[in-house]
Design an enzyme around this catalytic site. Structure first.
Site, PDB file in Angstrom:
ATOM      1  N   ARG A 173     -34.561 -99.229 -46.042  1.00  0.00           N
ATOM      2  CA  ARG A 173     -36.004 -99.282 -46.262  1.00  0.00           C
ATOM      3  C   ARG A 173     -36.300-100.481 -47.150  1.00  0.00           C
ATOM      4  O   ARG A 173     -35.463-100.911 -47.937  1.00  0.00           O
ATOM      5  CB  ARG A 173     -36.500 -98.004 -46.942  1.00  0.00           C
ATOM      6  N   LYS A 208     -35.282 -91.729 -50.399  1.00  0.00           N
ATOM      7  CA  LYS A 208     -36.321 -90.746 -50.681  1.00  0.00           C
ATOM      8  C   LYS A 208     -35.713 -89.497 -51.307  1.00  0.00           C
ATOM      9  O   LYS A 208     -34.625 -89.072 -50.938  1.00  0.00           O
ATOM     10  CB  LYS A 208     -37.059 -90.370 -49.390  1.00  0.00           C
ATOM     11  N   HIS A 277     -39.771-102.549 -41.716  1.00  0.00           N
ATOM     12  CA  HIS A 277     -39.368-101.259 -41.165  1.00  0.00           C
ATOM     13  C   HIS A 277     -38.995-101.368 -39.694  1.00  0.00           C
ATOM     14  O   HIS A 277     -38.261-100.521 -39.167  1.00  0.00           O
ATOM     15  CB  HIS A 277     -40.488-100.237 -41.350  1.00  0.00           C
ATOM     16  N   ARG A 280     -35.384-101.695 -39.526  1.00  0.00           N
ATOM     17  CA  ARG A 280     -34.735-100.392 -39.707  1.00  0.00           C
ATOM     18  C   ARG A 280     -34.758 -99.618 -38.390  1.00  0.00           C
ATOM     19  O   ARG A 280     -33.750 -99.025 -37.996  1.00  0.00           O
ATOM     20  CB  ARG A 280     -35.459 -99.612 -40.809  1.00  0.00           C
ATOM     21  N   HIS A 303     -31.702 -89.688 -43.508  1.00  0.00           N
ATOM     22  CA  HIS A 303     -32.623 -88.621 -43.127  1.00  0.00           C
ATOM     23  C   HIS A 303     -32.034 -87.273 -43.547  1.00  0.00           C
ATOM     24  O   HIS A 303     -30.863 -86.998 -43.286  1.00  0.00           O
ATOM     25  CB  HIS A 303     -32.845 -88.609 -41.614  1.00  0.00           C
ATOM     26  N   TYR A 312     -35.347 -91.529 -32.194  1.00  0.00           N
ATOM     27  CA  TYR A 312     -34.693 -92.722 -31.665  1.00  0.00           C
ATOM     28  C   TYR A 312     -33.984 -92.448 -30.342  1.00  0.00           C
ATOM     29  O   TYR A 312     -33.659 -93.373 -29.609  1.00  0.00           O
ATOM     30  CB  TYR A 312     -33.698 -93.270 -32.689  1.00  0.00           C
TER      31      TYR A 312
END
Length: 333
Positions: A173, A208, A277, A280, A303, A312
């Site tokens: 990110r 995150k 992004h 990414r 994730h 994806y």
């Protein structure tokens, strides 16, 4: 004179509503007059409400017993919502219609004592999330491998090359990239959120939810990093920790990286609106195309749930479908 005009304007909708009953076909017109004169909505907006009410009236007329608008119930509105969705109307438009009808029935409750609002509790179908946009493999490689035609000896261009390579190589990110330090630091009041291990060819990042992960760094990205580190020292000023620096010697900002990447893509005539992004997304899509290992991609992206990574697989299927259409002899029209 102007005062008498303004004071008399609101009387139109009130008079219209007073002269109509809850089941009167003229009631929608009284509501539209209310929107025009009391709510003072634009004519364009009122026309939109009128079209929504006409659609509701047409639906009511087609139902058994031809109920009035005031007689429609929760099941009626839900059936109409399902019909609109089945006809391919997008969720945003359905939500707007529901909002129009909900407002009409609230007005009926206020002006005519309608007991229940049949639209309350009904939601539009969820908006389908657009697929993430990824570059083709050729464009992604061209973007990170080529310079903009200027001398690559410039420190800023070396930094750009290293940042772009790292974004695509490891799927970082933008916040993770600009937060990288040269070395892991833990001192009073400060602790590194991420750094690159040059010996192990891997990057440590905090994503995150303060979730830490380690991601491999490719050979080309490592070469670009070493090329940048050879000149980084000339820019270091007050803060020695950041891996990537601006021309002023401070930690580079996410916004500056975005602007540099977009300008670089434009200089190479890459048609997409390239942003960090997107690299990414490209990383995830291309690794999945090559390996098919969804769990590995999930871990590298950081994730917490595999469901976030499964988007994806749709990009992967699009790629396979495109290859099929281009190569299979029975696919050609």
């Amino acid at each position: 004179m102007a005062q008498s005009d303004s004071s008399s304007a609101p009387s139109a909708p009130l008079a219209a509503s007073a002269g109509t009953s809850i089941d009167d076909p003229a009631t929608p017109e009284a509501y539209l007059a209310y929107l025009r004169h009391l709510r003072r909505l634009s004519e364009h907006t009122v026309i939109g409400y009128a079209q929504d009410l006409q659609e509701l009236q047409k639906f009511a007329a087609a139902q058994s017993g031809s109920p009035s608008l005031a007689q429609l119930n929760f099941q009626h509105i839900r059936r109409l919502t399902s019909q609109l969705h089945g006809q391919g109307l997008n969720p945003r438009s359905i939500a707007r219609k529901l909002s129009s009808w909900r407002g009409f029935y609230r007005w009926l409750a206020e002006m005519h004592g309608l007991d229940t609002n049949p639209v309350e509790g009904i939601r539009a179908p969820k908006k389908s999330k657009p697929l993430p946009k990824a570059l083709s493999i050729d464009d992604a490689v061209r973007l990170v491998a080529q310079s903009s035609g200027e001398t690559s000896a410039e420190p800023a261009l070396r930094a750009d090359r290293a940042m772009f390579e790292l974004l695509y190589s490891s799927g970082l990110r933008i916040s993770e990239l600009v937060g990288l330090d040269l070395l892991p630091v833990r001192e009073s009041g400060y602790e590194s959120g991420g750094w690159v291990d040059l010996e192990q060819n891997e990057v440590h990042v905090t994503g995150k939810g303060n979730k830490q992960r380690i991601v491999p760094v490719g050979r080309h990205a490592m070469a670009a990093l070493r090329d940048w580190l050879a000149v980084r020292g000339s820019l270091v000023k007050a803060d020695p920790h950041p891996l990537f620096l601006s021309a002023r010697g401070s930690r580079i900002s996410a916004r500056l990286v975005q602007l540099r990447l977009k300008a670089h893509a434009l200089s190479l005539d890459i048609p997409a609106n390239v942003h960090p992004h997107m690299l990414r997304h490209s990383f995830a899509s291309h690794v999945l195309q090559s390996s098919g290992d969804l769990r590995a991609v999930q871990e590298m992206l950081g994730h917490s749930s595999v469901s976030a990574t499964q988007v994806y697989t749709a990009l992967d299927f699009q790629h396979l479908a495109k290859v099929y259409d281009q190569t299979h002899p029975r696919a050609k029209k």
